[in-house]
Structure formats: C-alpha cells, structure tokens
Design an enzyme around this catalytic site. Structure first.
Site, short mmCIF file in Angstrom:
data_model
loop_
_atom_site.label_atom_id
_atom_site.label_comp_id
_atom_site.label_asym_id
_atom_site.label_seq_id
_atom_site.Cartn_x
_atom_site.Cartn_y
_atom_site.Cartn_z
N TYR A 154 0.84 -1.21 0.00
CA TYR A 154 0.00 0.00 0.00
C TYR A 154 0.88 1.26 0.00
O TYR A 154 0.63 2.20 -0.77
CB TYR A 154 -0.90 -0.04 1.24
CG TYR A 154 -1.90 1.09 1.36
CD1 TYR A 154 -3.10 1.05 0.66
CD2 TYR A 154 -1.65 2.19 2.19
CE1 TYR A 154 -4.03 2.08 0.78
CE2 TYR A 154 -2.56 3.22 2.32
CZ TYR A 154 -3.76 3.16 1.62
OH TYR A 154 -4.67 4.18 1.75
N LYS B 47 1.02 4.18 -2.87
CA LYS B 47 0.67 5.57 -2.59
C LYS B 47 1.87 6.50 -2.83
O LYS B 47 1.69 7.65 -3.25
CB LYS B 47 0.16 5.70 -1.15
CG LYS B 47 -1.16 4.95 -0.90
CD LYS B 47 -2.28 5.47 -1.80
CE LYS B 47 -3.64 4.86 -1.50
NZ LYS B 47 -4.70 5.37 -2.35
P1 NAD Z 1 -13.38 2.43 1.08
O1 NAD Z 1 -12.91 1.02 1.03
O2 NAD Z 1 -14.44 2.81 2.06
O3 NAD Z 1 -13.88 2.90 -0.38
C1 NAD Z 1 -13.13 2.61 -1.53
C2 NAD Z 1 -14.09 2.40 -2.69
O4 NAD Z 1 -13.30 2.13 -3.86
C3 NAD Z 1 -15.01 1.19 -2.47
O5 NAD Z 1 -16.35 1.54 -2.73
C4 NAD Z 1 -14.48 0.17 -3.47
O6 NAD Z 1 -15.48 -0.72 -3.98
C5 NAD Z 1 -13.92 1.07 -4.56
N1 NAD Z 1 -12.97 0.37 -5.41
C6 NAD Z 1 -11.95 -0.43 -5.00
N2 NAD Z 1 -11.32 -0.95 -6.07
C7 NAD Z 1 -11.95 -0.45 -7.17
C8 NAD Z 1 -11.75 -0.63 -8.55
N3 NAD Z 1 -10.79 -1.43 -9.03
N4 NAD Z 1 -12.57 0.02 -9.41
C9 NAD Z 1 -13.55 0.83 -8.94
N5 NAD Z 1 -13.79 1.03 -7.63
C10 NAD Z 1 -12.99 0.40 -6.75
O7 NAD Z 1 -12.06 3.30 1.30
P2 NAD Z 1 -11.87 4.84 1.70
O8 NAD Z 1 -11.37 4.88 3.09
O9 NAD Z 1 -13.05 5.64 1.31
O10 NAD Z 1 -10.63 5.19 0.77
C11 NAD Z 1 -10.73 5.93 -0.44
C12 NAD Z 1 -9.33 6.29 -0.89
O11 NAD Z 1 -8.68 7.04 0.13
C13 NAD Z 1 -8.44 5.07 -1.15
O12 NAD Z 1 -7.60 5.32 -2.25
C14 NAD Z 1 -7.63 4.97 0.12
O13 NAD Z 1 -6.40 4.33 -0.08
C15 NAD Z 1 -7.45 6.44 0.45
N6 NAD Z 1 -7.12 6.69 1.85
C16 NAD Z 1 -7.99 6.34 2.85
C17 NAD Z 1 -7.63 6.62 4.17
C18 NAD Z 1 -8.51 6.24 5.33
O14 NAD Z 1 -8.07 6.41 6.49
N7 NAD Z 1 -9.73 5.81 5.13
C19 NAD Z 1 -6.40 7.21 4.45
C20 NAD Z 1 -5.56 7.55 3.40
C21 NAD Z 1 -5.93 7.29 2.11
#
Ligand code: NAD
Length: 248
Positions: free
Chosen positions: A155, A159
């Site tokens: 991951y 990133k």
């Molecule tokens: P989440 O898992 O709640 O939502 C992610 C969404 O992306 C899901 O609905 C999933 O079905 C969709 N998805 C995954 N693979 C896919 C694909 N191949 N094609 C289309 N859709 C796809 O996660 P989140 O927490 O909302 O995270 C969103 C983004 O933010 C991600 O890139 C994650 O790495 C990043 N992020 C999250 C956090 C956190 O603390 N939640 C922190 C830093 C970065």
C-alpha cells in the site's frame, strides 16, 4: 465555497467512503458528477443522493484497474457530457501484511488497484482535457505513501508511486492549463479502517496533533478546492489532510 458549475467530474471508487463524500461535495458545488464503483448499486446509491440534493450525474460500474473498462467508461462520459474537466483518482484498497508473510499476489493487486488504475484513468482523460486546455486531476494518496507504514509495504509503495506520478504528470501537462495534485489523508473513519483493533485506534489518535480522526468531509473539502478554479496556480502539490500527523 469554490463554484464548480458547468464542470464535469469523474470520481472513481465513489460508491462509499471518501469517494462518495467527494462526489456529493463536487455536485453540491455545481459539477455534474460521474460516480463509479465495482458494484452498480454503490455507484447508483451515490448518484441517487446527488439527485436528491438537486444535482446531476451518471453512475458507471467499472473496475478502474482494467484498461478496457476504463476506456469504455471515459468514452461514455465524453459521449454523454461532451467533456471531462475533473478526475479524482480515489479508488483504492488494502491487503495488509508484514512483508515476510505477504503473498506476491497481494503486492500485484494493490499496485494494480491503487496505482495502475490512476495511470489508466489519467491517460484516458488527457486527450479531452488537452483539447479543452483545461483539467484538474486529483490523486488520492495517503500518509502511508509519505511516511511508510509497517504492514503496508504494498500500500505504501502504491501511494508513494501516486505521488511520483502526480509530480511527473503535472510537469507534462502544465502548459495546457491542466493541474495534477494529490491529497494525502491521515486516518479517516471509513470501511477501509473500521477493522483496526481499539488499542491501535487509541495509539493512533495520540499521535495526531489535532487529537481526532479525520472525517470524509475533511478530505472532500480539500479535493473540491484542488478541483476548482481557485487552485489554478497549484500543481504537483501533495496536500496532507491528517490533523498534523505528518508534517514537512
Ligand atoms: P473504502 O474502502 O471505504 O472505499 C473505496 C471504494 O473504492 C469502495 O467503494 C471500493 O469498492 C472502490 N474500489 C476499489 N477498487 C476499485 C476498482 N478497481 N474500481 C472501482 N472502484 C474500486 O475506502 P476509503 O477509506 O473511502 O478510501 C478511499 C481512498 O482514500 C483510497 O484510495 C484509500 O487508499 C485512500 N485513503 C484512505 C484513508 C482512510 O483512512 N480511510 C487514508 C488515506 C488514504
């Protein structure tokens, strides 16, 4: 509040979590928003909420790590709305494990879903953006891509890769008034982070200067700003939304 009236935005992985909130926020500011997710119902759910608030858009089910599905999705957007102004590469997932125990398949999956997807989607929107001499690309990176996180070699690499790609592409397309930036959330309460054990949650909060977890709204506001005209002189930037967790 930055006005996005007349803009067409695509937000990948917007069926839930951060992406869903970003999609709703961009629509609230006037953009027509294309929601996307792996599952049709999630993308449709977000679109339904946008419509309930008086906004417009389109829901597209597609796996954004698949080149053909990305091409088809962006063609549908261009055919429907005639242009693509804003792309938010938000789709992402985790397969955490210590490197010693991590299967090669989990490395490949995370690099494909978190990094290659953003490369595919950005490549697909460049031509229409260049034609319009306007574009905003916002990549969802993470504090893990800046500082590294044990148990997340895959991951963190994906990133960090997004940050490198953001800066390289920003240089390539700046002359066409296309900006490329990244948002680096810290710990945000979503389904991605809901399974962390309570003791780890407590330890993490103690490391955050602002003393709380972030919300999806915190992240959406940063994305909406970078997607707006107000951010027209900002490119190749990584905007941390992490309560001060990673500074400098
Ligand atoms: P989440 O898992 O709640 O939502 C992610 C969404 O992306 C899901 O609905 C999933 O079905 C969709 N998805 C995954 N693979 C896919 C694909 N191949 N094609 C289309 N859709 C796809 O996660 P989140 O927490 O909302 O995270 C969103 C983004 O933010 C991600 O890139 C994650 O790495 C990043 N992020 C999250 C956090 C956190 O603390 N939640 C922190 C830093 C970065």
């Amino acid at each position: 509040m930055a006005d996005l009236s007349g803009r067409v935005a695509v937000v990948t992985g917007s069926g839930r979590g951060i992406g869903q909130c970003v999609a709703i926020e961009l629509a609230r500011r006037g953009a027509k928003v294309v929601t996307n997710d792996l599952s049709g119902c999630c993308a449709e759910d977000t679109l339904a909420e946008i419509r309930q608030n008086g906004g417009e858009g389109l829901a597209i089910t597609a796996d954004v790590s698949d080149a053909q599905q990305v091409e088809d999705m962006m063609k549908t957007v261009a055919d429907t709305f005639g242009k693509i102004d804003i792309l938010v590469n938000n789709a992402g997932t985790t397969r955490d494990n210590l490197m010693m125990r991590m299967p090669e398949a989990d490395w490949d999956l995370i690099l494909r879903v978190n990094l290659k997807s953003a490369w595919l989607c950005s490549k697909a929107v460049l031509r229409p953006m260049m034609r319009n001499r306007y574009g905003r690309i916002v990549n969802m990176t993470s504090v893990s891509g800046i500082a590294g996180q044990a148990g997340q070699t895959n991951y963190s690499a994906s990133k960090a890769g997004l940050i490198g790609m953001t800066k390289a592409l920003a240089r390539e397309v700046a002359s066409r008034s296309i900006t490329v930036n990244a948002v680096a959330p810290g710990f945000i309460k979503t389904m991605l982070t809901e399974n962390l054990p309570q003791d780890i949650l407590d330890t993490l909060v103690n490391q955050i200067p602002l003393g709380r977890w972030g919300t999806v709204e915190d992240v959406a506001a940063a994305v909406a700003f970078l997607a707006s005209d107000e951010a027209s002189y900002i490119t190749g930037h990584v905007l941390s939304v992490d309560g001060g967790l990673v500074m400098g």
